[in-house]
Design an enzyme around this catalytic site. Structure first.
Site, PDB file in Angstrom:
ATOM      1  N   SER A  91      44.332   3.307  25.993  1.00 57.01           N
ATOM      2  CA  SER A  91      43.691   2.118  25.446  1.00 57.01           C
ATOM      3  C   SER A  91      42.571   2.417  24.454  1.00 57.01           C
ATOM      4  O   SER A  91      41.984   1.510  23.885  1.00 57.01           O
ATOM      5  CB  SER A  91      43.181   1.216  26.586  1.00 57.01           C
ATOM      6  OG  SER A  91      42.173   1.833  27.347  1.00 57.01           O
ATOM      7  N   PRO A 149      38.641   0.730  27.643  1.00 56.31           N
ATOM      8  CA  PRO A 149      39.006  -0.461  26.855  1.00 56.31           C
ATOM      9  C   PRO A 149      40.046  -1.311  27.586  1.00 56.31           C
ATOM     10  O   PRO A 149      39.992  -2.545  27.531  1.00 56.31           O
ATOM     11  CB  PRO A 149      39.569   0.141  25.561  1.00 56.31           C
ATOM     12  CG  PRO A 149      38.877   1.472  25.457  1.00 56.31           C
ATOM     13  CD  PRO A 149      38.753   1.979  26.866  1.00 56.31           C
ATOM     14  N   TYR A 150      40.975  -0.678  28.303  1.00 53.89           N
ATOM     15  CA  TYR A 150      41.960  -1.438  29.095  1.00 53.89           C
ATOM     16  C   TYR A 150      41.227  -2.353  30.072  1.00 53.89           C
ATOM     17  O   TYR A 150      41.521  -3.556  30.165  1.00 53.89           O
ATOM     18  CB  TYR A 150      42.880  -0.464  29.846  1.00 53.89           C
ATOM     19  CG  TYR A 150      43.641  -1.102  31.002  1.00 53.89           C
ATOM     20  CD1 TYR A 150      44.727  -1.934  30.770  1.00 53.89           C
ATOM     21  CD2 TYR A 150      43.265  -0.859  32.335  1.00 53.89           C
ATOM     22  CE1 TYR A 150      45.421  -2.517  31.833  1.00 53.89           C
ATOM     23  CE2 TYR A 150      43.954  -1.433  33.395  1.00 53.89           C
ATOM     24  CZ  TYR A 150      45.029  -2.269  33.146  1.00 53.89           C
ATOM     25  OH  TYR A 150      45.702  -2.843  34.197  1.00 53.89           O
ATOM     26  N   GLY A 151      40.250  -1.791  30.814  1.00 52.62           N
ATOM     27  CA  GLY A 151      39.496  -2.572  31.798  1.00 52.62           C
ATOM     28  C   GLY A 151      38.771  -3.744  31.149  1.00 52.62           C
ATOM     29  O   GLY A 151      38.688  -4.833  31.722  1.00 52.62           O
ATOM     30  N   THR A 153      39.806  -5.407  28.564  1.00 51.31           N
ATOM     31  CA  THR A 153      40.768  -6.485  28.259  1.00 51.31           C
ATOM     32  C   THR A 153      41.229  -7.192  29.533  1.00 51.31           C
ATOM     33  O   THR A 153      41.471  -8.394  29.514  1.00 51.31           O
ATOM     34  CB  THR A 153      41.999  -5.967  27.472  1.00 51.31           C
ATOM     35  OG1 THR A 153      42.712  -5.006  28.260  1.00 51.31           O
ATOM     36  CG2 THR A 153      41.593  -5.355  26.150  1.00 51.31           C
TER      37      THR A 153
END
Ligand code: NAD
Length: 318
Positions: A91, A149-151, A153
């Site tokens: 991510s 960044p995944y977390g 989103t």
């Protein structure tokens, strides 16, 4: 649960198990999946093979950001929103665009289309919204400081769902899963990589010292949580969904060794950015409010994943 069931991300690891569970319970299910290339699309097609020819199941092969959501939602009783670009490690960098598109934009469009539809929403969130917290077990009211960044989103998706709950009366439950595993697990996930390597006698890589711990959740328990959440009558909220025990990666490797009868050939590598050191869910809120109680322990769960991957490797099933 009244009305048709809609499952986004239906061809994915958890989504395909959920579709089967709903059909088995007699529901009519519409699955939506755009078959992203995050991992081999052939595995996603195989995930749905048990539903082929099933009259109560219909698949729409399209993205939530393109499909006519109002038509899809017509008659829907519950929407289980699992579609996402998963994975912490990818991510970073330019790939982030994909995470915005599939995790934030798609969720906002779904919430917007669901306003006033009368359908309930169950959103698949993640323990990655907590980040590197010192406080274990993690509780729903703890601070959220995503480490990847995944977390970020997934947390944005959760915030959007709750926002539509508060402002438009959308009945919504967010489930924060803690590392889900079992048959059909995504090929990028640790157990899948470990078991595949051990079964083929190849070395495997562990990022970090292997002393990091995780609360691992068997996929059938995550499915049960979705079913229970879909009839929750309380206000828009968030529940942790964990497996009930915390295990180190090194213990998992020992277990895989015992179950397969082979010694894993482990190569330790630098820890990866975005990975947290420990996770452990406090599941008391989900236990109290939706009767959530994980049923499959780590030994049984690993055995089931080993059996699946072994059969897949030998081409005798999925
Ligand atoms: N597997 C885990 O351990 C875990 C942990 C925490 C949270 N989650 C969440 O659970 C959900 C399911 O995860 P999974 O492991 O089954 O992932 P998966 O990648 O196997 O399934 C997700 C599916 O969504 C589809 N998809 C993505 N964007 C879409 C879009 N815009 N429109 C339609 N389909 C789309 C993909 O093609 C894929 O088949 C995700 O929301 C993920 O963030 C998973």
């Amino acid at each position: 649960m009244a009305g048709r069931m809609v499952v986004t991300g239906a061809a994915g690891f958890i989504g395909s198990h959920l579709c089967e569970a709903l059909v088995t319970r007699g529901h009519h299910v519409t699955g939506i999946d755009c078959f992203t290339d995050y991992y081999d699309v052939a595995q996603k097609r195989a995930n749905l093979s048990a539903l082929a020819g099933e009259p109560r199941f219909r698949l729409i092969e399209d993205s939530l950001t393109r499909v006519d959501l109002r038509r899809v939602l017509d008659d829907a009783g519950v929407v289980f929103h699992l579609a996402a670009q998963p994975g912490v490690r990818k991510s970073w960098g330019t790939e982030f665009e994909e995470y915005i598109e599939h995790n934030i934009r798609a969720t906002q469009m779904l919430c917007e289309a669901m306003k006033g539809s009368g359908a309930r929403l169950v959103y698949s969130s993640s323990s990655s919204v907590y980040g590197q917290t010192a406080q274990l077990p993690m509780r729903e009211d703890h601070p959220t400081r995503p480490q990847s960044p995944y977390g970020v989103t997934k947390l944005a998706g959760e915030a959007l769902c709750l926002l539509y709950g508060a402002n438009h009366g959308l009945p919504v439950v967010c489930l924060r899963y803690f590392t889900v595993y079992g048959p059909r697990q995504r090929p990028d996930m640790a157990f899948h990589r470990f078991i595949r390597a051990v079964l083929s006698g190849e070395p495997l890589e562990v990022y970090g010292s292997g002393t990091q711990t995780r609360d691992f959740t068997f996929v059938a328990d995550a499915v049960d949580a979705n079913l229970a959440a879909s009839i929750y009558a309380g206000a828009a909220t968030v529940f942790n969904i964990g497996g009930g025990s915390r295990v180190s990666l090194n213990s998992v490797l020992d277990l895989i060794g015992r179950v397969t009868g082979r010694t894993p050939d482990v190569r330790y590598r630098e820890p990866q950015k975005g990975d947290v050191m420990h996770t452990l869910a406090d599941i008391s809120l989900a236990a109290r409010e939706i009767g959530y109680a994980p049923r499959v322990g780590i030994e049984e769960g690993i055995t089931r994943e080993v059996e699946w991957l072994d059969a897949k490797r030998r081409g005798v099933g999925i």
